[in-house]
Design a protein around this motif. Structure first.
Motif, mmCIF file in Angstrom:
data_model
loop_
_atom_site.group_PDB
_atom_site.id
_atom_site.type_symbol
_atom_site.label_atom_id
_atom_site.label_comp_id
_atom_site.label_asym_id
_atom_site.label_seq_id
_atom_site.Cartn_x
_atom_site.Cartn_y
_atom_site.Cartn_z
ATOM 1 N N LEU A 17 -17.411 13.225 3.152
ATOM 2 C CA LEU A 17 -16.935 11.852 3.322
ATOM 3 C C LEU A 17 -15.759 11.571 2.402
ATOM 4 C CD1 LEU A 17 -17.714 9.270 4.910
ATOM 5 C CD2 LEU A 17 -19.002 8.555 2.905
ATOM 6 N N ALA A 18 -15.781 12.167 1.204
ATOM 7 C CA ALA A 18 -14.690 11.967 0.260
ATOM 8 C C ALA A 18 -13.366 12.471 0.829
ATOM 9 C CB ALA A 18 -15.002 12.681 -1.059
ATOM 10 N N GLU A 19 -13.399 13.595 1.518
ATOM 11 C CA GLU A 19 -12.170 14.123 2.102
ATOM 12 C C GLU A 19 -11.685 13.245 3.261
ATOM 13 O OE1 GLU A 19 -10.276 17.328 1.004
ATOM 14 O OE2 GLU A 19 -11.154 15.913 -0.415
ATOM 15 N N ASN A 20 -12.619 12.684 4.032
ATOM 16 C CA ASN A 20 -12.211 11.753 5.092
ATOM 17 C C ASN A 20 -11.524 10.521 4.500
ATOM 18 O OD1 ASN A 20 -13.292 13.389 7.105
ATOM 19 N ND2 ASN A 20 -15.290 12.387 7.021
ATOM 20 N N VAL A 21 -12.133 9.968 3.448
ATOM 21 C CA VAL A 21 -11.550 8.778 2.811
ATOM 22 C C VAL A 21 -10.221 9.114 2.151
ATOM 23 C CG1 VAL A 21 -11.909 7.010 1.038
ATOM 24 C CG2 VAL A 21 -13.815 7.716 2.505
ATOM 25 N N ARG A 22 -10.119 10.310 1.557
ATOM 26 C CA ARG A 22 -8.860 10.708 0.920
ATOM 27 C C ARG A 22 -7.721 10.773 1.945
ATOM 28 N NH1 ARG A 22 -6.110 15.512 -0.979
ATOM 29 N NH2 ARG A 22 -7.549 16.827 0.212
ATOM 30 N N GLY A 23 -8.054 11.229 3.151
ATOM 31 C CA GLY A 23 -7.044 11.215 4.205
ATOM 32 C C GLY A 23 -6.567 9.805 4.504
ATOM 33 N N GLY A 24 -7.487 8.836 4.495
ATOM 34 C CA GLY A 24 -7.095 7.450 4.699
ATOM 35 C C GLY A 24 -6.261 6.917 3.545
ATOM 36 N N LEU A 25 -6.611 7.311 2.309
ATOM 37 C CA LEU A 25 -5.835 6.866 1.147
ATOM 38 C C LEU A 25 -4.394 7.375 1.221
ATOM 39 C CD1 LEU A 25 -8.482 7.440 -1.672
ATOM 40 C CD2 LEU A 25 -7.735 5.247 -0.775
ATOM 41 N N ALA B 284 -2.750 7.921 3.874
ATOM 42 C CA ALA B 284 -2.046 7.306 5.000
ATOM 43 C C ALA B 284 -1.576 5.887 4.708
ATOM 44 C CB ALA B 284 -2.952 7.293 6.236
ATOM 45 N N VAL B 285 -2.033 5.294 3.607
ATOM 46 C CA VAL B 285 -1.590 3.936 3.260
ATOM 47 C C VAL B 285 -0.119 3.993 2.840
ATOM 48 C CG1 VAL B 285 -1.932 1.993 1.693
ATOM 49 C CG2 VAL B 285 -3.902 3.249 2.561
ATOM 50 N N PRO B 286 0.756 3.186 3.439
ATOM 51 C CA PRO B 286 2.187 3.232 3.097
ATOM 52 C C PRO B 286 2.426 2.957 1.617
ATOM 53 C CG PRO B 286 1.822 1.941 5.088
ATOM 54 C CD PRO B 286 0.470 2.218 4.511
ATOM 55 N N ARG B 287 3.339 3.712 1.056
ATOM 56 C CA ARG B 287 3.654 3.558 -0.366
ATOM 57 C C ARG B 287 4.205 2.163 -0.668
ATOM 58 N NH1 ARG B 287 1.753 5.913 -4.847
ATOM 59 N NH2 ARG B 287 3.189 5.524 -6.591
ATOM 60 N N GLY B 288 4.884 1.585 0.313
ATOM 61 C CA GLY B 288 5.435 0.261 0.093
ATOM 62 C C GLY B 288 4.382 -0.797 -0.172
ATOM 63 N N GLN B 289 3.185 -0.623 0.431
ATOM 64 C CA GLN B 289 2.092 -1.570 0.180
ATOM 65 C C GLN B 289 1.696 -1.560 -1.292
ATOM 66 O OE1 GLN B 289 0.236 -3.413 2.471
ATOM 67 N NE2 GLN B 289 1.345 -2.829 4.309
ATOM 68 N N ILE C 240 -9.056 -2.139 -4.786
ATOM 69 C CA ILE C 240 -10.124 -2.825 -4.059
ATOM 70 C C ILE C 240 -9.577 -3.733 -2.959
ATOM 71 C CG2 ILE C 240 -12.011 -4.492 -4.301
ATOM 72 C CD1 ILE C 240 -12.456 -3.404 -7.126
ATOM 73 N N LEU C 241 -8.484 -4.432 -3.242
ATOM 74 C CA LEU C 241 -7.990 -5.447 -2.315
ATOM 75 C C LEU C 241 -6.932 -4.940 -1.334
ATOM 76 C CD1 LEU C 241 -7.657 -8.475 -4.770
ATOM 77 C CD2 LEU C 241 -9.569 -7.912 -3.268
ATOM 78 N N ILE C 242 -6.184 -3.925 -1.707
ATOM 79 C CA ILE C 242 -5.051 -3.491 -0.887
ATOM 80 C C ILE C 242 -5.271 -2.100 -0.292
ATOM 81 C CG2 ILE C 242 -2.569 -3.088 -0.833
ATOM 82 C CD1 ILE C 242 -3.341 -6.003 -1.349
ATOM 83 N N VAL C 243 -5.506 -1.123 -1.139
ATOM 84 C CA VAL C 243 -5.505 0.272 -0.693
ATOM 85 C C VAL C 243 -6.779 0.623 0.064
ATOM 86 C CG1 VAL C 243 -5.382 2.671 -1.449
ATOM 87 C CG2 VAL C 243 -3.976 0.935 -2.572
ATOM 88 N N LEU C 244 -7.935 0.358 -0.546
ATOM 89 C CA LEU C 244 -9.196 0.823 0.038
ATOM 90 C C LEU C 244 -9.494 0.203 1.406
ATOM 91 C CD1 LEU C 244 -11.256 2.885 -0.763
ATOM 92 C CD2 LEU C 244 -12.603 1.091 -1.863
ATOM 93 N N PRO C 245 -9.311 -1.114 1.605
ATOM 94 C CA PRO C 245 -9.572 -1.653 2.953
ATOM 95 C C PRO C 245 -8.719 -0.992 4.037
ATOM 96 C CG PRO C 245 -9.431 -3.432 1.349
ATOM 97 C CD PRO C 245 -9.001 -2.187 0.647
ATOM 98 N N GLN C 246 -7.451 -0.743 3.753
ATOM 99 C CA GLN C 246 -6.593 -0.098 4.748
ATOM 100 C C GLN C 246 -7.009 1.351 4.984
ATOM 101 O OE1 GLN C 246 -2.265 -1.145 4.657
ATOM 102 N NE2 GLN C 246 -2.762 -1.986 2.649
ATOM 103 N N ALA C 247 -7.372 2.046 3.914
ATOM 104 C CA ALA C 247 -7.770 3.447 4.058
ATOM 105 C C ALA C 247 -9.054 3.575 4.873
ATOM 106 C CB ALA C 247 -7.955 4.075 2.673
#
Length: 399
Positions: free
Chosen positions: A280-288, A290-295, A311-318
């Motif tokens: 699961l950690a590797e799946n979530v890392r893939g989402g992390l 994919a979050v645009p650097r600009g965010q 908590i508020l920006i990166v993790l929900p999008q990932a």
């Protein structure tokens, strides 16, 4: 100037079944031959299954052992506790699903078909009259809670995870006993009850652990990043059967003799959780990733510190990005509980092997494993439907 003639719109065929079949199944001579061959094979296969199921199969093996498949050796005088647990889950599930489905029709055809099939299944199921009444009551209660869930305020949805969490101690108390109820040893847990308990607890525990491992592997702290990476790569390099063997057989050999023996259900949950968390950690890392650097840069520019940024920006999008992968991981974890039958735990597969070891039911493999396969399919397909619904709600792949 020459005028351009106005042409009539192209002729369209009415969407009848014959027009659809002619376009998709009989468009060419080789498609026609392939369609006929496939229809003959399908007809013969379905005919063989129906003939076997109605004339040769001995379904009494299921009727005689139905309590074992669902509750194992759980004391029959305490079955009422399991019915209460089922009712709690059905009520909370109905409220949650109804609140999610607020924007759709109340009684859409698929839902009516599902409720009708559940009612028919409860009526014709080979169980005693009291159990049928319990089952019908739970189905009605679930349908009513679904209707109520559509009427309550949408913000109630934010509290549903907390309600589910609060219901867990009550469910565990009813199954385990104590505090006024007769205690039931985990050695008597079995069948679907044990399978669901192992799967649900392992899923609940592996999700936050996997998220923390993914964040640790992305951490700027070298020690945290190294430890997270080592754990993920070591666990992913081991087969699950090996981890379960270490937990069920070898763990006690490394503990001091005076150390109390850990419950085998706890050891099984620990093995499943630790294994699933690494993947699961590797799946979530893939989402992390994919979050645009600009965010991230925009969040830092308004003064958010690292914990709030995560908590508020990166993790929900990932997490939104990797919902399909997480759903597949949970389905796989649910099916992985079947490996525990190799260590004498009587979950669904273990109960099936115990039933087939009875001299009265030798050779009834098809009947037993078809029934168990249907149970696994129902729960896995339900998890898949829930995952797809969450994807549509959050607009995954659409925006």
């Amino acid at each position: 100037m020459e005028t351009v003639p106005i042409l009539p719109p192209p002729a369209t065929e009415s969407p009848t079944p014959w027009n659809w079949a002619r376009k998709n199944l009989f468009s060419t001579w080789y498609n026609s031959i392939l369609t006929v061959v496939c229809l003959i094979i399908a007809f013969q296969t379905i005919k063989g299954i129906i003939v076997w199921a109605t004339t040769k199969a001995q379904w009494h093996v299921l009727e005689a052992n139905l309590p074992l498949f669902f509750a194992g050796r759980f004391p029959s005088e305490s079955y009422w506790r399991l019915w209460i647990v089922t009712a709690i889950i059905a009520l909370l599930g109905g409220l949650t699903w109804g609140n999610i489905q607020r924007q759709e029709r109340l009684w859409n055809p698929p839902l009516l078909i599902l409720i009708g099939a559940a009612v028919v299944g409860a009526v014709i199921s080979p169980i005693d009259l009291t159990s049928r009444l319990y089952l019908l009551g739970i189905i009605i209660a679930a349908a009513a809670s679904y209707a109520i869930g559509r009427q309550i305020h949408p913000k109630i949805r934010d509290w549903m995870p907390a309600v589910w969490a609060l219901s867990f101690p009550i469910i565990l108390w009813l199954i385990k006993g104590g505090l006024g109820l007769a205690e039931v040893s985990t050695n008597d847990w079995g069948g679907l009850v044990l399978t669901l308990f192992l799967a649900v607890i392992s899923i609940v525990l592996s999700f936050p652990l996997g998220v923390l491992l993914a964040l640790g592997r992305q951490s700027s702290l070298p020690v945290v990043r190294l430890l997270s990476t080592l754990y993920i790569e070591i666990i992913r390099g081991l087969p699950l059967i090996g981890i379960l063997f270490l937990g069920q057989v070898m763990l006690q050999l490394f503990l001091p003799p005076e150390y109390p023996k850990l419950d085998r259900v706890i050891r099984a949950i620990a093995g499943l959780t630790l294994f699933s968390a690494a993947y699961l950690a590797e799946n979530v890392r893939g989402g992390l990733q994919a979050v645009p650097r600009g965010q991230i840069e925009a969040a830092r520019s308004i003064g958010l510190n690292t914990p709030l940024l995560t908590i508020l920006i990166v993790l929900p999008q990932a997490l939104r990005i990797v919902i399909p992968a997480i759903g597949g991981q949970f389905i796989g974890l649910f099916m992985d509980t079947s490996l525990l039958s190799l260590f004498g735990m009587l979950e669904l597969i273990g109960i099936s092997r115990a039933v087939l070891a009875n001299p009265s039911y030798i050779g009834r493999y098809a009947e037993v494993y078809i029934f168990v396969g249907i149970i696994y399919w129902i729960f896995c397909y339900s998890m898949s439907l829930a995952s797809r619904k969450i994807e549509r709600t959050l607009g995954v792949g659409q925006r």
